[in-house]
Design a protein around this motif. Structure first.
Motif, PDB file in Angstrom:
ATOM      1  N   THR A 186       0.831  -1.193   0.000  1.00 12.66           N
ATOM      2  CA  THR A 186       0.000   0.000   0.000  1.00 12.66           C
ATOM      3  C   THR A 186       0.872   1.252   0.000  1.00 12.66           C
ATOM      4  N   PHE A 187       0.259   2.379  -0.255  1.00 16.32           N
ATOM      5  CA  PHE A 187       0.996   3.638  -0.311  1.00 16.32           C
ATOM      6  C   PHE A 187       0.126   4.742   0.280  1.00 16.32           C
ATOM      7  N   ASN A 188       0.789   5.785   0.723  1.00 17.12           N
ATOM      8  CA  ASN A 188       0.096   6.895   1.368  1.00 17.12           C
ATOM      9  C   ASN A 188      -0.426   7.905   0.352  1.00 17.12           C
ATOM     10  N   ILE A 189      -1.410   8.619   0.782  1.00 15.01           N
ATOM     11  CA  ILE A 189      -1.893   9.740  -0.013  1.00 15.01           C
ATOM     12  C   ILE A 189      -1.060  10.968   0.346  1.00 15.01           C
ATOM     13  N   GLN A 190      -0.852  11.832  -0.618  1.00 11.20           N
ATOM     14  CA  GLN A 190       0.025  12.987  -0.430  1.00 11.20           C
ATOM     15  C   GLN A 190      -0.765  14.257  -0.728  1.00 11.20           C
ATOM     16  N   ARG A 191      -0.879  15.112   0.277  1.00  9.28           N
ATOM     17  CA  ARG A 191      -1.590  16.370   0.066  1.00  9.28           C
ATOM     18  C   ARG A 191      -0.805  17.531   0.663  1.00  9.28           C
ATOM     19  N   THR A 192       0.521  17.469   0.489  1.00 12.10           N
ATOM     20  CA  THR A 192       1.360  18.554   0.983  1.00 12.10           C
ATOM     21  C   THR A 192       1.657  19.563  -0.110  1.00 12.10           C
ATOM     22  N   GLY A 193       1.993  19.070  -1.296  1.00 11.42           N
ATOM     23  CA  GLY A 193       2.331  19.992  -2.376  1.00 11.42           C
ATOM     24  C   GLY A 193       2.563  19.248  -3.672  1.00 11.42           C
TER      25      GLY A 193
END
Ligand SMILES: [Zn+2]
Length: 284
Positions: free
Chosen positions: A264-271
Motif C-alpha cells: 500500500t501507499f500513502n496519499i500525499q496532500r502537501t504539495g
C-alpha cells in the motif's frame, strides 16, 4: 504554452492522480492503523452523499457521472458543466485527449480569480496559490473585468470544475478542506484529472474492485474505458498531489489500490510532486 506533441489527456492523467485526501486533513496515512484509514479519503464534492448515476456525453464521448444536488459530479470532486456535457456543443473544445483540450487551459498560464468574502480561512487559498506560483509557470491574478475566472467559495466539500470553462467557475471549499486539498482543486481548474484513469495504470497498480464503496466504482475507470483517447506521459506518480491513496473509497478498510507487489501507499496532500511539476511545465 501548449505543446501539441503531447496529448492533453496525458497531462491530465499525469497530474490527475487520484486524490482521495479527505477534505478534513492532510493525509499521512498509516495503513496498519485502522483508525487512520478514514483519513485516506479523496476530495469529495458531497461527502457522504451519492447521487443518481448518469451517463452522458462529453465532447462526443461517453462519460459517467453522478447528479448530486443538481451538480454533475465526476470522480468525486470534479464538477462538469452543462456545456461540457452537451453533445455536439463545442465538443472538440472540451474533449480530453484531443488537441482541442487546449481551450480548457488558461491562456499564457494566467488564472484570474476572486475569493468570496464569506469564505473562512482564506489563507488556505492564498497559501495554495503561493505554492503553485513557486512551483509552476501558472500565475494567478486577481480578476477585474475578465469573463473567465475562478471564484473560491464555501462548499459542502472540496470540488472544482475541470479546466477553464470560459465563464465564471468555482472552487468550493468546506471548512475541512486544507491548503493541500486546495492545491489539488486548483489542479483540476488548470486541467488535471485523476491519475487512476491512465490507460497504463495497470502496469503500476492493482485496482481491488471488491473493496470499493458502492457508487464510486466509476472513480477507478480508465479513460480508455470511457471512450477517451490520449497518451500517458511519464510514469504513474504515486506521490502526485492528484493521486488517490491505497484506501481511498474503501468500503471495508481494505485497500482499493495497491502497487503491483501488493503493498500500500500513502496519499500525499502537501504539495506538487516532482512529477507534477514536470508535467505542468510541459502542459503550460
Ligand atoms: Zn480531485
Amino acid at each position: 504554452m501548449f505543446k501539441p506533441s503531447f496529448s492533453a489527456l496525458a497531462y491530465l492523467a499525469l497530474f490527475g492522480t487520484i486524490s482521495l485526501a479527505s477534505c478534513s486533513k492532510e493525509q499521512q496515512v498509516q495503513p496498519d492503523q485502522p483508525e487512520q484509514v478514514a483519513q485516506d479519503q479523496a476530495e469529495l464534492a458531497y461527502p457522504g452523499q451519492t447521487g443518481e448515476a448518469k451517463a452522458g456525453e462529453w465532447g462526443g464521448q461517453p462519460v459517467s457521472y453522478q447528479e448530486i444536488n443538481g451538480d454533475k459530479v465526476y470522480e468525486g470532486d470534479i464538477l462538469l458543466t452543462s456545456e461540457q456535457l452537451t453533445s455536439g456543443s463545442d465538443g472538440d473544445q472540451q474533449r480530453p485527449g484531443s488537441a482541442g483540450r487546449t481551450t480548457g487551459r488558461w491562456p499564457s498560464g494566467i488564472v484570474y480569480y476572486t475569493i468570496d468574502a464569506a469564505l473562512p480561512n482564506q489563507a488556505r487559498v492564498t497559501d495554495a496559490i503561493a505554492h503553485w506560483q513557486a512551483n509552476s509557470p501558472v500565475r494567478f491574478i486577481a480578476r477585474t473585468t475578465q469573463t473567465a475566472y475562478v471564484t473560491f467559495r464555501v462548499g459542502s466539500g472540496c470540488s472544482s470544475n475541470i479546466g477553464r470553462t470560459g465563464s465564471r467557475q468555482y472552487i468550493n471549499l468546506a471548512s475541512g478542506c486544507s491548503t493541500g486539498n486546495t492545491i489539488h482543486e486548483i489542479g483540476h481548474a488548470v486541467g488535471l484529472f485523476h491519475e487512476q484513469t491512465r490507460n497504463d495504470r495497470d502496469t503500476f497498480v492493482n485496482i481491488l474492485t471488491q473493496n470499493i464503496q458502492s457508487g464510486y466504482e466509476g472513480n477507478f475507470t480508465k479513460y480508455s474505458a470511457s471512450g477517451y483517447g490520449g497518451t500517458d506521459y511519464g510514469a504513474l506518480d504515486f506521490g502526485s498531489i492528484m493521486m488517490y491513496g491505497s484506501f481511498s473509497f474503501s468500503s471495508n478498510g481494505q485497500p482499493t489500490i495497491t502497487k503491483k507487489d501488493g503493498s500500500t501507499f500513502n496519499i500525499q496532500r502537501t504539495g506538487l510532486s516532482a512529477g507534477d511539476k514536470s508535467g505542468i511545465d510541459a502542459m503550460y
